[in-house]
Write an enzyme that holds these catalytic residues in place. Structure first.
Site, PDB file in Angstrom:
ATOM      1  N   VAL A 292      -2.019 -26.309 -48.514  1.00 32.03           N
ATOM      2  CA  VAL A 292      -3.191 -27.116 -48.847  1.00 32.03           C
ATOM      3  C   VAL A 292      -4.062 -26.392 -49.876  1.00 32.03           C
ATOM      4  CG1 VAL A 292      -5.283 -28.216 -47.924  1.00 32.03           C
ATOM      5  CG2 VAL A 292      -3.165 -28.231 -46.584  1.00 32.03           C
ATOM      6  N   CYS A 293      -4.093 -25.078 -49.806  1.00 36.62           N
ATOM      7  CA  CYS A 293      -4.991 -24.290 -50.664  1.00 36.62           C
ATOM      8  C   CYS A 293      -4.831 -24.575 -52.161  1.00 36.62           C
ATOM      9  CB  CYS A 293      -4.820 -22.800 -50.385  1.00 36.62           C
ATOM     10  SG  CYS A 293      -5.234 -22.333 -48.691  1.00 36.62           S
ATOM     11  N   PRO A 294      -3.599 -24.626 -52.697  1.00 41.44           N
ATOM     12  CA  PRO A 294      -3.488 -24.934 -54.129  1.00 41.44           C
ATOM     13  C   PRO A 294      -4.105 -26.275 -54.503  1.00 41.44           C
ATOM     14  CG  PRO A 294      -1.412 -24.083 -53.296  1.00 41.44           C
ATOM     15  CD  PRO A 294      -2.291 -24.317 -52.102  1.00 41.44           C
TER      16      PRO A 294
ATOM     17  N   GLU B 124      -6.655 -27.695 -53.166  1.00 41.40           N
ATOM     18  CA  GLU B 124      -8.112 -27.572 -53.178  1.00 41.40           C
ATOM     19  C   GLU B 124      -8.599 -26.806 -54.411  1.00 41.40           C
ATOM     20  OE1 GLU B 124      -9.789 -27.747 -48.794  1.00 41.40           O
ATOM     21  OE2 GLU B 124      -8.803 -25.838 -49.205  1.00 41.40           O
ATOM     22  N   ILE B 125      -7.906 -25.715 -54.738  1.00 44.87           N
ATOM     23  CA  ILE B 125      -8.294 -24.928 -55.905  1.00 44.87           C
ATOM     24  C   ILE B 125      -8.195 -25.779 -57.168  1.00 44.87           C
ATOM     25  CG2 ILE B 125      -7.749 -22.908 -57.321  1.00 44.87           C
ATOM     26  CD1 ILE B 125      -8.987 -22.321 -54.542  1.00 44.87           C
TER      27      ILE B 125
END
Length: 199
Positions: free
Chosen positions: A49-51, A53-54
């Site tokens: 999920v992090c990519p 969001e970034i």
């Protein structure tokens, strides 16, 4: 831990600047310099999920700048991992480059000071803090790891804060930029209720 209405904990740590330079002693208070800021945490680089969001924050960065808001991201990764991740995202053609500061919280001290450490995994939950020009936390959201955050809602809350600071009127449910607020008087709430009853 609810930090709304409390001063934002200050910190000094290593970071990657928006230009990709390593900053050994990045200080949060000095960097924000009496400006509204968004401080957000993600669990780890090179995950799932992090990519998304970034990339989403980066794509909307001009909207934060237009609102004169500093954007700072934090995870437990080292500055070298941050640097590698920035390059990986760019080389994959997903974004040109990440244009906001990425802080390294290797010792997990920052995430603990904000009370958003996952109790079993030791990483940060997906937390976002809206901090005003006096360094007071005015809004916070915390998502569990599977759930990405809504960048549009973050921008809406910035608009609400700036509206309140400018006009002194409070923002009702579903308020968005361009809407009227409510004056904090009996007459003010009466006018608001009268207005919505006619819709």
């Amino acid at each position: 831990m609810v930090l709304v209405t409390y001063p934002a904990p200050d910190f000094t740590a290593s970071a990657i600047s928006c230009n990709g330079d390593i900053i050994n002693n990045f200080n949060f208070k000095e960097f924000t310099n009496n400006q509204t800021s968004i401080l957000f945490f993600w669990p780890m680089d090179f995950t799932f999920v992090c990519p998304s969001e970034i990339i989403a924050f980066n794509q909307e960065l001009s909207k934060f700048k237009k609102r004169n808001v500093k954007l700072i991201g934090v995870s437990i990764d080292s500055v070298y991992v941050h640097h590698a991740w920035r390059n990986t995202l760019s080389h994959n053609g997903q974004i040109d480059k990440i244009n906001f500061t990425m802080v390294s919280d290797l010792k997990r001290e920052i995430q603990r000071s904000y009370g958003i450490e996952h109790p079993q995994l030791g990483v940060a939950l997906r937390a976002t803090f809206l901090i005003d020009k006096n360094r007071i936390i005015r809004h916070q959201t915390i998502n569990d790891l599977p759930f990405g955050r809504n960048i549009s809602e973050t921008l809406r809350m910035i608009d609400a804060l700036h509206f309140y600071e400018k006009y002194g009127e409070v923002c009702p449910a579903n308020w968005k930029k361009g809407d009227t607020g409510i004056k904090t008087t009996q007459e003010g709430i009466h006018k608001y209720l009268e207005k919505i009853s006619k819709k």
